[in-house]
Motif scaffolding. Structure first.
Motif, PDB file in Angstrom:
ATOM      1  N   LEU A  95       0.835  -1.205   0.000  1.00 59.43           N
ATOM      2  CA  LEU A  95       0.000   0.000   0.000  1.00 59.43           C
ATOM      3  C   LEU A  95       0.871   1.256   0.000  1.00 59.43           C
ATOM      4  O   LEU A  95       0.572   2.232  -0.692  1.00 59.43           O
ATOM      5  CB  LEU A  95      -0.946   0.005   1.208  1.00 59.43           C
ATOM      6  CG  LEU A  95      -2.009  -1.094   1.230  1.00 59.43           C
ATOM      7  CD1 LEU A  95      -2.827  -1.006   2.515  1.00 59.43           C
ATOM      8  CD2 LEU A  95      -2.899  -1.033   0.011  1.00 59.43           C
TER       9      LEU A  95
ATOM     10  N   SER B   4       0.010   0.525  -4.252  1.00 58.27           N
ATOM     11  CA  SER B   4      -0.967  -0.486  -4.673  1.00 58.27           C
ATOM     12  C   SER B   4      -2.312  -0.251  -4.003  1.00 58.27           C
ATOM     13  O   SER B   4      -2.381   0.303  -2.908  1.00 58.27           O
ATOM     14  CB  SER B   4      -0.501  -1.889  -4.283  1.00 58.27           C
ATOM     15  OG  SER B   4       0.622  -2.271  -5.025  1.00 58.27           O
ATOM     16  N   THR B   5      -3.347  -0.705  -4.655  1.00 57.59           N
ATOM     17  CA  THR B   5      -4.660  -0.742  -4.009  1.00 57.59           C
ATOM     18  C   THR B   5      -4.694  -1.965  -3.098  1.00 57.59           C
ATOM     19  O   THR B   5      -3.836  -2.853  -3.212  1.00 57.59           O
ATOM     20  CB  THR B   5      -5.787  -0.864  -5.052  1.00 57.59           C
ATOM     21  OG1 THR B   5      -5.636  -2.120  -5.730  1.00 57.59           O
ATOM     22  CG2 THR B   5      -5.765   0.298  -6.042  1.00 57.59           C
ATOM     23  N   ILE B   6      -5.694  -2.031  -2.237  1.00 55.49           N
ATOM     24  CA  ILE B   6      -5.811  -3.194  -1.364  1.00 55.49           C
ATOM     25  C   ILE B   6      -6.027  -4.453  -2.205  1.00 55.49           C
ATOM     26  O   ILE B   6      -5.430  -5.500  -1.933  1.00 55.49           O
ATOM     27  CB  ILE B   6      -6.938  -3.012  -0.331  1.00 55.49           C
ATOM     28  CG1 ILE B   6      -6.583  -1.868   0.630  1.00 55.49           C
ATOM     29  CG2 ILE B   6      -7.172  -4.301   0.458  1.00 55.49           C
ATOM     30  CD1 ILE B   6      -7.684  -1.512   1.603  1.00 55.49           C
TER      31      ILE B   6
ATOM     32  N   ASN C  88      -8.246  -7.362   3.843  1.00 58.16           N
ATOM     33  CA  ASN C  88      -8.956  -6.350   4.628  1.00 58.16           C
ATOM     34  C   ASN C  88      -8.924  -6.676   6.120  1.00 58.16           C
ATOM     35  O   ASN C  88      -8.755  -5.774   6.948  1.00 58.16           O
ATOM     36  CB  ASN C  88     -10.403  -6.203   4.142  1.00 58.16           C
ATOM     37  CG  ASN C  88     -10.491  -5.351   2.902  1.00 58.16           C
ATOM     38  OD1 ASN C  88      -9.815  -4.331   2.791  1.00 58.16           O
ATOM     39  ND2 ASN C  88     -11.318  -5.762   1.960  1.00 58.16           N
TER      40      ASN C  88
ATOM     41  N   ARG D 157      -5.041   4.742   5.788  1.00 64.34           N
ATOM     42  CA  ARG D 157      -4.072   5.775   5.422  1.00 64.34           C
ATOM     43  C   ARG D 157      -3.143   6.090   6.602  1.00 64.34           C
ATOM     44  O   ARG D 157      -1.921   6.184   6.427  1.00 64.34           O
ATOM     45  CB  ARG D 157      -4.801   7.032   4.959  1.00 64.34           C
ATOM     46  CG  ARG D 157      -3.885   8.167   4.568  1.00 64.34           C
ATOM     47  CD  ARG D 157      -4.726   9.382   4.135  1.00 64.34           C
ATOM     48  NE  ARG D 157      -3.906  10.546   3.952  1.00 64.34           N
ATOM     49  CZ  ARG D 157      -3.341  10.881   2.806  1.00 64.34           C
ATOM     50  NH1 ARG D 157      -3.516  10.121   1.749  1.00 64.34           N
ATOM     51  NH2 ARG D 157      -2.615  11.968   2.731  1.00 64.34           N
TER      52      ARG D 157
END
Length: 171
Positions: free
Chosen positions: A122, A126-128, A143, A159
């Motif tokens: 991240l 990168s996205t999750i 997640n 974040r």
């Protein structure tokens, strides 16, 4: 054996077991599916073998306990009364829940290897979903691990967790 703790785990889901087995393998343990061991030598501690699989009956639970007594690591998927009984028996062999690669890193962050890998991806942008795919875990598992990292770090947002991770990675 060097006095290293043998990984002993009883978990309720295959995904959790897979993550523990991957962590053990990364730390140099050889994965063995199932709990029946045909090795002629009794003491298997030096082989650094971690047996894993589903435990659905008393016979399989007995095999898991015997493998642990011989020095093998155990990652068992079990539920209900069988899981409680198996965990009690394994506690007689050694402490439950110790996993190679889970030790606290020098940066002082209380994160395991999977949480660090996801936060690192991240932090790199990168996205999750992309981080989950790159780490070979489901989006749901990613997640959950990120949520656990947020809780460990005492923050409310991903974040904030990434920012703390970046700050400590630089130090």
């Amino acid at each position: 054996m060097t006095g290293e703790q043998v990984p002993l785990h009883v978990v309720g889901a295959s995904g959790d077991a897979d993550a523990i087995v991957r962590r053990c393998a990364a730390a140099g343990w050889a994965a063995h599916r199932g709990f029946a061991l045909l090795e002629p030598a009794w003491d298997l501690a030096d082989r650094r073998l971690v047996c894993h699989g589903h435990v659905g009956d008393d016979h399989t639970a007995s095999q898991a306990v015997l493998a642990a007594a011989r020095g093998a690591g155990i990652v068992a998927v079990a539920t209900g009364a069988l899981a409680l009984s198996l965990a009690a028996d394994l506690r007689r062999v050694g402490p439950l829940g110790l996993t190679p690669g889970k030790a606290e890193a020098a940066d002082g962050l209380d994160l395991d290897a999977e949480q660090r890998a996801l936060l690192g991806r991240l932090a790199a942008g990168s996205t999750i979903a992309a981080a989950a795919e790159a780490e070979f875990v489901s989006l749901r598992t990613a997640n959950r691990r990120i949520a656990a990292a947020r809780q460990s770090l005492g923050v409310k947002t991903t974040r904030e967790a990434v920012m703390i991770y970046i700050k400590h990675a630089r130090d």
